[in-house]
Each structure stands twice: as C-alpha cells, then as structure tokens.
Write a protein that holds these residues in place. Structure first.
Motif, PDB file in Angstrom:
ATOM      1  N   VAL A 223     -39.387  11.395  27.239  1.00  0.00           N
ATOM      2  CA  VAL A 223     -40.750  10.835  27.301  1.00  0.00           C
ATOM      3  C   VAL A 223     -41.805  12.017  28.267  1.00  0.00           C
ATOM      4  O   VAL A 223     -42.592  11.642  27.959  1.00  0.00           O
ATOM      5  N   ILE A 224     -41.250  12.596  28.406  1.00  0.00           N
ATOM      6  CA  ILE A 224     -41.904  14.182  29.420  1.00  0.00           C
ATOM      7  C   ILE A 224     -42.593  15.350  27.825  1.00  0.00           C
ATOM      8  O   ILE A 224     -43.774  15.685  27.595  1.00  0.00           O
ATOM      9  N   MET A 225     -41.527  15.238  27.783  1.00  0.00           N
ATOM     10  CA  MET A 225     -41.956  16.237  26.104  1.00  0.00           C
ATOM     11  C   MET A 225     -42.959  15.015  25.428  1.00  0.00           C
ATOM     12  O   MET A 225     -44.034  15.850  25.020  1.00  0.00           O
ATOM     13  N   VAL A 226     -42.747  14.279  24.767  1.00  0.00           N
ATOM     14  CA  VAL A 226     -43.834  12.964  23.658  1.00  0.00           C
ATOM     15  C   VAL A 226     -44.356  12.577  24.767  1.00  0.00           C
ATOM     16  O   VAL A 226     -46.027  13.623  23.651  1.00  0.00           O
ATOM     17  N   SER A 250     -40.159   6.450  26.011  1.00  0.00           N
ATOM     18  CA  SER A 250     -41.438   6.886  24.291  1.00  0.00           C
ATOM     19  C   SER A 250     -41.774   6.835  23.797  1.00  0.00           C
ATOM     20  O   SER A 250     -43.431   6.539  23.671  1.00  0.00           O
ATOM     21  N   ILE A 251     -40.956   4.745  23.723  1.00  0.00           N
ATOM     22  CA  ILE A 251     -41.273   4.302  22.317  1.00  0.00           C
ATOM     23  C   ILE A 251     -42.793   3.657  22.953  1.00  0.00           C
ATOM     24  O   ILE A 251     -43.693   3.610  22.572  1.00  0.00           O
ATOM     25  N   GLU A 252     -43.024   3.298  24.169  1.00  0.00           N
ATOM     26  CA  GLU A 252     -44.825   2.694  24.935  1.00  0.00           C
ATOM     27  C   GLU A 252     -45.304   4.056  24.898  1.00  0.00           C
ATOM     28  O   GLU A 252     -46.832   3.396  24.517  1.00  0.00           O
ATOM     29  N   THR A 253     -44.769   4.887  25.555  1.00  0.00           N
ATOM     30  CA  THR A 253     -46.277   5.738  24.945  1.00  0.00           C
ATOM     31  C   THR A 253     -47.056   6.567  23.665  1.00  0.00           C
ATOM     32  O   THR A 253     -47.659   6.469  23.436  1.00  0.00           O
ATOM     33  N   ILE A 254     -44.921   6.084  22.436  1.00  0.00           N
ATOM     34  CA  ILE A 254     -46.314   6.920  21.416  1.00  0.00           C
ATOM     35  C   ILE A 254     -47.079   5.102  20.902  1.00  0.00           C
ATOM     36  O   ILE A 254     -48.533   5.552  20.005  1.00  0.00           O
ATOM     37  N   ARG A 255     -47.064   4.245  21.623  1.00  0.00           N
ATOM     38  CA  ARG A 255     -47.447   3.219  20.616  1.00  0.00           C
ATOM     39  C   ARG A 255     -48.661   2.914  22.010  1.00  0.00           C
ATOM     40  O   ARG A 255     -49.454   2.709  20.750  1.00  0.00           O
ATOM     41  N   LEU A 256     -49.258   3.255  22.668  1.00  0.00           N
ATOM     42  CA  LEU A 256     -50.507   3.928  23.110  1.00  0.00           C
ATOM     43  C   LEU A 256     -51.176   4.825  22.447  1.00  0.00           C
ATOM     44  O   LEU A 256     -52.344   4.279  22.081  1.00  0.00           O
ATOM     45  N   ALA A 257     -50.329   5.693  21.748  1.00  0.00           N
ATOM     46  CA  ALA A 257     -51.047   6.808  21.689  1.00  0.00           C
ATOM     47  C   ALA A 257     -51.396   6.759  20.121  1.00  0.00           C
ATOM     48  O   ALA A 257     -53.067   6.856  19.680  1.00  0.00           O
TER      49      ALA A 257
END
Length: 272
Positions: A223-226, A250-257
């Motif tokens: 997730v740091i790299m994502v 990571s999925i949540e971070t990508i979803r928000l982006a």
C-alpha cells in the motif's frame, strides 16, 4: 463436443450456455457462425431441424463465451525455453479457452528494444495459436534506472510497459516514466511493493506465515507503493495499472483515487 454433420462453412453451436460479460448475456441456446462472423444467436436457435448446409456442434450444456485474455503471462522465450516457450504457452492457453496472452518483458534478453517486441509478434504469428502481445520494460534491462524508449517500443507493438516482478523503487524514475507515457498515451504497469520491506519474503505476513516459519512480507509494503504512485500520478496525469494487488488497504486506496478521477486500474492473481 460431438460433431453431427460434415464440415461446412456455417456452423451452429447448440445446447450451450451462451455467456457475454460485456452485454450481460447468459442463457441456454445456440450460436450460428459463418466463417469468423456470428450471424445469429438465440434461445430457440434451430429448435427444429437445422438446414442441411449447417454443421451442428452439440455443446452438451458447456459454456460458450468470448476468448479469455491473460494479461500477465510469464513466458520463458527467449532465454529460458526450458521453463516455457511461446509454443507450449500457446497450446496450454488455447486448450483452456485463453485466446490472447500478454507476456511480461523479463526474458533473456529483456524486451526493452524494438527487436525484442518484433520477435515476440513474429514468432506468435508463425505459430498461429493464441494471440501474443508483448509488454516492454519501463527501464533498460529492467534495472530501474534508465527509462527505455517507450514511444518507439509502442510503435513496434508493445501494448504497455512494466518491469515485470521488479517494482520501480526510485520515485524520480517513476515520475519520468509517467510523464513520458502521458505524452504518448501509454500505460505504466507497476508491481507494487517496497523492495526494502519485501526482501527475502515468501508470502504476506500474518498468522499463516508465522506458523509455516516463513518470512512475511508486511502488507504495508504494497500500500505504501500504491499510495506513492498515486501521488505521482496526480502530478503527471496519465494512466497506471497496479498488478497482483493482494491487500484490502490497497483496494480501498485505489477505489478512493479512482473516485477522484484518476485513471487507475488493477488486477490480482488467482491464488489470492
């Protein structure tokens, strides 16, 4: 499958479950093709006796769907043919319903120039099995330092750019790659992990890794790299794809982006 009549140009696939995820089709029926074109489809196709000029194939309830695409295939050719070749991969793919393969560039030599891209395309055409499209490497020799000639590689046939299982650790290199790719409308594919945190690990950290006595890869490495690359994408614009995503964070971070309008896609792997 049982072929009930002689070879003819028109063929009817009957008694089959017809699936098409794009249009939402899912029914038991039949499909009529002529050459390489679908000319009819329906639940009641040839309920009565089909015409004499149609070759009938009884699918016995099996599924009929568009060819599958493997977007991350690790082929050994060139350089590691003892592991896999375009021929063995093509036969395995077509036997399993995969009609298109996109191969990683971490071969020997690395696919980082036009001759490497053209070799894969020429060899796949000659074999005539699954279609094979090459990724080219983001950096020369997947070394993570010098950006490859992305524009020229795209003209030669590379469909996107990745360093395979090697993450782009240097943020400056990734920033340059995203800028370069944005100029030509290309896609950068990142294998997201911080190498310093993931070194010598065998699986994600957790109870199972502890029980097996294996060194665990902390989920924060991914997730740091994502999150870092999303911030870089905010600077440059363009498109990025994250491969082998394996954590909920990571999925949540990508979803928000994505909700902020950034052009981001991702994939996972079957074992996950």
């Amino acid at each position: 499958m049982k072929i009930l009549s002689a070879n003819k140009q028109r063929r009817a696939f009957l008694n089959t479950r017809v699936l098409d995820p794009k249009s939402g089709l899912d029914f038991l029926g039949g499909v009529l093709i002529e050459g390489e074109k679908i000319i009819d489809i329906g639940k009641n196709l040839f309920v009565e006796q089909p015409p004499d000029d149609v070759q009938v194939i009884d699918c016995k309830g099996h599924c009929l769907l568009p060819g599958l695409v493997d977007i991350r295939a690790h082929l050994g050719e060139p350089g590691d043919e003892q592991k896999e070749t375009l021929a063995t991969a093509g036969r395995a793919a077509t036997s399993g319903g995969i009609t298109t393969i996109v191969c990683l560039p971490n071969t020997n030599p690395v696919i980082d120039d036009m001759s490497g891209v053209e070799f894969v395309a020429r060899r796949a055409r000659k074999l005539g099995l699954a279609k094979v499209y090459p990724y080219a490497s983001i950096t020369k020799n997947i070394g993570g330092e010098k950006i490859a000639e992305l524009g020229m590689l795209a003209e030669a046939g590379a469909v996107a750019f990745t360093d395979g299982f090697n993450p782009i650790n240097d943020p400056e290199v990734m920033l340059k790659a995203l800028n370069y790719a944005k100029t030509f409308g290309l896609i950068i594919i990142q294998f997201p992990e911080v190498s310093a945190l993931s070194k010598n690990t065998s699986m994600n950290a957790g109870e199972i890794a502890t029980r097996l006595g294996l060194i665990g890869n902390p989920p924060q490495s991914e997730v740091i790299m994502v999150e870092r690359d999303i911030r870089l994408l905010e600077i440059t614009g363009g498109r990025i794809h994250f491969s082998n995503i394996s954590t909920a964070s990571s999925i949540e971070t990508i979803r928000l982006a994505k909700a902020r309008g950034l052009e981001i896609t991702c994939d996972t792997a079957p074992p996950y």
